[in-house]
Design a protein around this motif. Structure first.
Motif, PDB file in Angstrom:
ATOM      1  N   ILE A  55      87.116  58.261 168.274  1.00 55.91           N
ATOM      2  CA  ILE A  55      86.898  59.632 167.805  1.00 55.91           C
ATOM      3  C   ILE A  55      87.844  59.975 166.661  1.00 55.91           C
ATOM      4  N   GLY A  56      89.086  59.531 166.784  1.00 55.93           N
ATOM      5  CA  GLY A  56      90.102  59.933 165.814  1.00 55.93           C
ATOM      6  C   GLY A  56      89.994  59.251 164.468  1.00 55.93           C
ATOM      7  N   LEU A  92      89.397  59.514 158.608  1.00 51.64           N
ATOM      8  CA  LEU A  92      88.776  59.055 157.360  1.00 51.64           C
ATOM      9  C   LEU A  92      88.140  60.211 156.594  1.00 51.64           C
ATOM     10  N   ILE A  93      87.510  61.144 157.329  1.00 46.78           N
ATOM     11  CA  ILE A  93      86.922  62.312 156.665  1.00 46.78           C
ATOM     12  C   ILE A  93      88.011  63.147 156.003  1.00 46.78           C
ATOM     13  N   PHE A 131      99.106  61.915 152.748  1.00 47.08           N
ATOM     14  CA  PHE A 131      98.888  62.122 151.311  1.00 47.08           C
ATOM     15  C   PHE A 131      99.052  60.814 150.535  1.00 47.08           C
ATOM     16  N   GLY A 132      99.974  59.964 150.978  1.00 43.14           N
ATOM     17  CA  GLY A 132     100.156  58.682 150.300  1.00 43.14           C
ATOM     18  C   GLY A 132      98.946  57.781 150.432  1.00 43.14           C
ATOM     19  N   LEU A 133      98.328  57.775 151.615  1.00 39.77           N
ATOM     20  CA  LEU A 133      97.108  56.991 151.804  1.00 39.77           C
ATOM     21  C   LEU A 133      95.986  57.503 150.903  1.00 39.77           C
ATOM     22  N   ALA A 134      95.855  58.818 150.808  1.00 40.04           N
ATOM     23  CA  ALA A 134      94.818  59.396 149.950  1.00 40.04           C
ATOM     24  C   ALA A 134      95.072  59.053 148.483  1.00 40.04           C
ATOM     25  N   TYR A 135      96.333  59.157 148.051  1.00 39.54           N
ATOM     26  CA  TYR A 135      96.646  58.861 146.647  1.00 39.54           C
ATOM     27  C   TYR A 135      96.419  57.389 146.332  1.00 39.54           C
TER      28      TYR A 135
END
Length: 280
Positions: free
Chosen positions: A75-76, A81-82, A190-194
């Motif tokens: 579930i998590g 990811l979203i 935020f680092g993963l997104a960047y």
């Protein structure tokens, strides 16, 4: 029999063999008694060392805990990811605004390169250099170790040889340690997104280059095929014209095989001979 010079060589050899046999028998006895426990202790030590390093330091040990972890992760992970995708879109909007800055209005290409350098430098400073400096101070790491931890963590390689906010650090009080952990987790998100945004940008650049190369190759291939078709067309017209001339030149003649295939005067073999038709 002992002599004044000491024992002889034969007796020395017998004693040496006796000592070796005695040692071998003792080794076999102790190996039989202590062998299996020693192997078990080594296996326990290897298992301890294997579980001592890595993100597995926080892992469920019971079967209900493991089942709960699987359900929780199913579930998590999609939710995470979203959220990372949403953060990536926000960072993309921010990078688009930065990319519209006119640092060099006279040269658009130079302006685009400068804007991209600005985006990369801001991201590296906020998500690598500043956090590495903080980790180096709070975790008592070197700067290289802190930068290594930042890259390994944000790239999801995650060896786990360095873990922030898990062991004793220079904060001291429990409240500050909790805040430190929360800030670390937010930094990871935020680092993963960047980093995902940066990797996608690099991938898109390579994809565009590949598509451009494919387009140029296709255009060159089509031009070459068109040129070959024109050459074949010219060659076909030339062949037709030559065939028409040959046809008109041999009109009124017939192709026939010679009576014998050998020329009596020259001795050469004649395959075909043209005979002039009698015209009435």
């Amino acid at each position: 029999m002992m002599t004044s010079d000491g024992p002889g060589w034969k007796r020395m050899v017998v004693l040496f063999v006796l000592v070796v046999v005695y040692l071998c028998v003792g080794a076999a006895i102790f190996s039989h008694i202590e062998g299996d426990p020693e192997i078990e202790r080594r296996l326990q030590l290897e298992a301890f060392l294997k579980n001592f390093i890595g993100y597995g330091n926080l892992a469920p040990r019971t079967y209900p805990g493991k089942v709960a972890l699987v359900v929780y992760a199913l579930i998590g992970i999609p939710i995470t990811l979203i959220m990372l995708n949403y953060l990536g879109q926000l960072l993309t909007r921010l990078s688009t605004r930065v990319n519209k800055c006119r640092l060099c209005s006279t040269k658009p290409l130079v302006n685009k390169v400068l804007n991209m350098v600005l985006i990369v430098m801001l991201g590296l400073t906020i998500l690598f250099i500043l956090p590495a400096s903080a980790f180096s101070y709070f975790e008592d790491w070197t700067v290289l170790e802190a930068l290594y931890y930042c890259f390994v963590t944000l790239s999801t390689i995650g060896f786990g040889d360095y873990i922030a906010a898990m062991s004793e650090n220079s904060l001291g009080t429990r409240g500050l340690e909790d805040v430190y952990r929360v800030v670390t987790y937010v930094w990871i998100l935020f680092g993963l997104a960047y980093l995902s945004l940066l990797i996608n940008y690099i991938s898109n650049v390579f994809i565009k280059k590949a598509e451009e190369m494919e387009r140029l190759t296709k255009e060159k291939l089509e031009a070459e095929v068109s040129r070959l078709q024109q050459e074949l067309s010219k060659t076909g017209k030339s062949v037709y014209k030559t065939a028409a001339n040959v046809k008109s030149s041999v009109k009124g003649k017939v192709w026939e095989a010679p009576s014998n295939g050998i020329d009596q005067e020259t001795g050469s073999v004649t395959l075909l001979r043209i005979a002039q038709l009698d015209e009435s």
